[in-house]
Structure formats: structure tokens, C-alpha cells
Scaffold this active site. Sequence first.
Site, PDB file in Angstrom:
ATOM      1  N   GLY A  18      30.880  41.775   3.636  1.00 48.27           N
ATOM      2  CA  GLY A  18      29.695  40.991   3.983  1.00 48.27           C
ATOM      3  C   GLY A  18      28.556  41.805   4.580  1.00 48.27           C
ATOM      4  O   GLY A  18      27.464  41.280   4.782  1.00 48.27           O
ATOM      5  N   SER A  70      30.818  49.341   6.866  1.00 45.52           N
ATOM      6  CA  SER A  70      30.495  47.927   6.618  1.00 45.52           C
ATOM      7  C   SER A  70      29.121  47.813   5.968  1.00 45.52           C
ATOM      8  O   SER A  70      28.923  47.058   5.011  1.00 45.52           O
ATOM      9  CB  SER A  70      30.563  47.145   7.931  1.00 45.52           C
ATOM     10  N   GLU A 103      35.689  44.534  23.424  1.00 43.26           N
ATOM     11  CA  GLU A 103      36.204  44.735  22.068  1.00 43.26           C
ATOM     12  C   GLU A 103      37.694  45.060  22.073  1.00 43.26           C
ATOM     13  O   GLU A 103      38.244  45.567  21.091  1.00 43.26           O
ATOM     14  CB  GLU A 103      35.401  45.844  21.376  1.00 43.26           C
ATOM     15  N   HIS A 114      33.314  51.897  17.991  1.00 46.21           N
ATOM     16  CA  HIS A 114      34.423  51.723  18.941  1.00 46.21           C
ATOM     17  C   HIS A 114      34.930  53.111  19.305  1.00 46.21           C
ATOM     18  O   HIS A 114      34.894  54.025  18.474  1.00 46.21           O
ATOM     19  CB  HIS A 114      35.601  50.952  18.304  1.00 46.21           C
ATOM     20  N   CYS A 117      42.696  50.631  13.656  1.00 47.61           N
ATOM     21  CA  CYS A 117      42.044  49.312  13.795  1.00 47.61           C
ATOM     22  C   CYS A 117      43.008  48.196  13.426  1.00 47.61           C
ATOM     23  O   CYS A 117      42.916  47.087  13.955  1.00 47.61           O
ATOM     24  CB  CYS A 117      40.867  49.190  12.841  1.00 47.61           C
TER      25      CYS A 117
END
Length: 448
Positions: free
Chosen positions: A19, A28, A174, A250, A371
Site C-alpha cells: 500500500g 514500503s 513501536e 526502527h 520484524c
Amino acid sequence: MTAHEMNFDGLVGPTHNYGGLSYGNVASHSNSQAVSNPREAAKQGLAKMKAMMEMGFKQGVLAPHERPAVASLRSLGFTGSDSEVIAKAAKDAMPLLSAVSSASSMWTANAATVSPSADTSDGRVHFTAANLNCKFHRAIEHPVTSRILGAMFRDDAHFAHHAALPAVAQFGDEGAANHTRFCRQYDDPGVEFFVYGRSAFDSRYPMPEKYPARQTLEASQAVARLHGLSESGVVFAQQNPAVIDQGVFHNDVISVGNAEVLFYHQDAFLNTESMLSELDSNLERLGGRFQGICVPRDQVSVSDAVRSYLFNSQLLTKSDGSMLIIVPDECRQNQRVWSYLTQLTCTGSPIQEVKVFDLKQSMQNGGGPACLRLRVALNHAELAAVNPGVAMTPALYERLVAWIETHYRDRLCDLDLADPLLLVESRTALDELTQILALGSVYPFQID
Ligand code: SUG
């Protein structure tokens, strides 16, 4: 070994798609609107879980979330039947439909922060669900994450669950992606290491200029308080804002810890020397010997680290005490990273073995081996109290492969998100999954 670290990997959900939802996460962004393959993604993740189990590590499964999250669309004013809600969102607000369809709960390092019982004041394992409030598609995860964790770790004699921190930017949290722990053995008291990107209240802390710093110091401090950690049992450190601006959204994209070892990039932190000496002295007080392995920038640049996800690896202690590093295939494809890893394992380093996994479907959204897993250190009694339905076994593996084959599509693009059948397929799959994993009712469609 009297205690174990158990890894709970996120099962990739049926709506896995690209997305382009995470500004600051290079993968991403660059794969936005690519066509995804949810079936392959789920099988790649499952193959890693199976391999971990076969190597003798304790492995568990964390269930995906219900997507598209129709309830989130309703909370934003869309009305009618579920199909009508999806159709209206597809017509008027495609970015919202895309966000509520993300399978991002697969990255379970962001599900929660976990403190083992050896570190906490009440001797229980503590979980704080992460509010993930930097991104809308992730901020909607924590209520269901809390329910799923509650169904996996039910026994309140052993497990304490905290709700996510207030959902405001000052407490951006997070989860375990910005947290690691150093110890001799997993059930020895350890030093918990919290890494933040910025301070919400103190402007003296430098900030990145381009990309958001998702984790705040104040959120990390709140989690440490909630878990009842002792002052000498925690170290807080700031990420280098310059690496956040290069795509290190992160801390687990630039460092990874296990037992007494921190494997990190030279540019990962601010004030590295004082941070290392604090870790060293705090661990020494507990009888441990801290070891930092610094990867120099002239051997592996930050850009190589971000592209290859060298540090988004799993460091695991084998039964002979040596360590194994699990890296994504992208590390093998990067000549500088691969030659670094080859040299690392040939020297006297505690990391003696490299294993490579193909996790391309997840990697294209910025999610590597680390992750995909939430680490929970458990002593024998705690291990016995975990819901056995979520422990990976050969039989569960076979069952999940068949379940994926039955319910998952092998192709998904943004137009498919408007298909109301996707919701029906997803709910049918998840309803069956809650039975397979013995979770009870955890999803909005099962409860509300
Ligand atoms: O939050 N990607 C996730 C990746 C999370 C990685 N986790 C750790 N480093 N522990 C994120 O940025 C992308 C979804 C999309 O664009 O479709 C996404 O949410």
C-alpha cells in the site's frame, strides 16, 4: 538450559499487499502498488518458523488481524452493510481502504514490548501492546493484538498485560523493535535496552529532519515503569537521527542484541561510547560480560544496511552456546554485506553461523526476519502456561500450509481491496484459524 527464548512469528494475513503506507520506510515506499502474493508471503514466513522449530528453538505463531477492518471504516463515518462500507470507501477514500486492509500485524516485533519475569518487580512476564500511533494503518492494531496476546498468555499468575500507551504522538511506541535485553541466561536478571528516536518534551534532543522518529523517550520510560523494571536494569539510548533520515525507521533495522551481545552499525546511536559503557557496567553488576560487535561504516554503509536488512536479523544462542544469525536473502545478494558476514563467522566472533531465508514478500514492505518475530523469554513454568495451541509443531505446520492453500489468494493489487469477497474470505479463514490455534473469539466479527 533452564529457560528459553520463544519466538512468536506473525502469520501473514490474507490481505497482504503493498500500500505504500509507511513514509520513512524505504521498501514500503518503493514497492507501493506492486502486486503482492499473500499465499507466498504466508508460506515464506511459515517456512522460517518450521526451520526454527527443526533447529530445536521454541517457536510459536501469532495470528493475523481481521482485514479489511470494517469497524475502523465505520468509526470514520462509513455506513451501511459491510459491502456498502467497503464500496463507499473504495469510491471516496481509497487511501483509507488501503490502510484498513494492510496485513501489517505480521510484523510482531511491533506487537508489544515484553519484559521477562527475571526483570520485573512482581516476578511475572509483562507485555505492553504497542500503540503504533505514527501510522494510521498500524495504530488500529493494538486492541486486537492485546486480545490475541491475552489468549496466548492467559495465566495471570505468570503473565501481566498492559494496554497500549495513550495514542498521542508524545507516547509513540513501536514495541520490541526498539527494545532488546542483555543477560547471561534467559532467566537471569537482565539489562533492558530501550532505544528511542526523539524526546516528546525536551527540545535538547536532536530530531531527524526528513522522516519521523516513531519512538519517544517518554514512551520507553513509561513501558519500563509499567513493567516494574529496576533503575539499574534499564538503559535508554537515542538513535542517531541521521540514520532515521536514511530509512532506519526502527532500531532493529540497524542493531540486534541477544544474550551478552549487541551487533550494531557504527552510525546506529548517538553518544555510543557512554551508552556502551553503561551497558557494560550494568551487565557486569549482574555477573555478565557485555560484548559489542560494531560493523564499521567503511565495510557496510547505512544504505547497504537498509537495503540488505543485515541487522534485521535474528541472533540465536545454539545449544553449544555459540550464536547463529538468521538473515534475509537480500544480505547474500549484497556483495559487501555478504563478505562482511563471511569474514565475521571466520573470526573469533560469538556469531559462528549464518542462515539465509527468502522473505521477499515481507521484505518488500520493510519487514525482515526480526520484524516478523516477537521474543518472549520464559522459564519452565511460564513455558508450560503458554496456550499450547500456538506452539509450532510438525502437525501445526502441515495444518497451516493446508489452511493457507485453501484460503489465500496468490495475487492482490489495490483494485482487489474493493472486492467485498475479500472480507468474506478473510473472515472465513480467521474463524477457522482461531479454532486451529485454540484462541477462542478474538476478532471484532466474532465478538461485536
Ligand atoms: O511499520 N511496514 C511496516 C514494517 C514494520 C517492520 N518492523 C520492524 N522493523 N520491526 C512499518 O513500516 C508497510 C505497509 C505498506 O506499505 O503496505 C508497513 O507497514
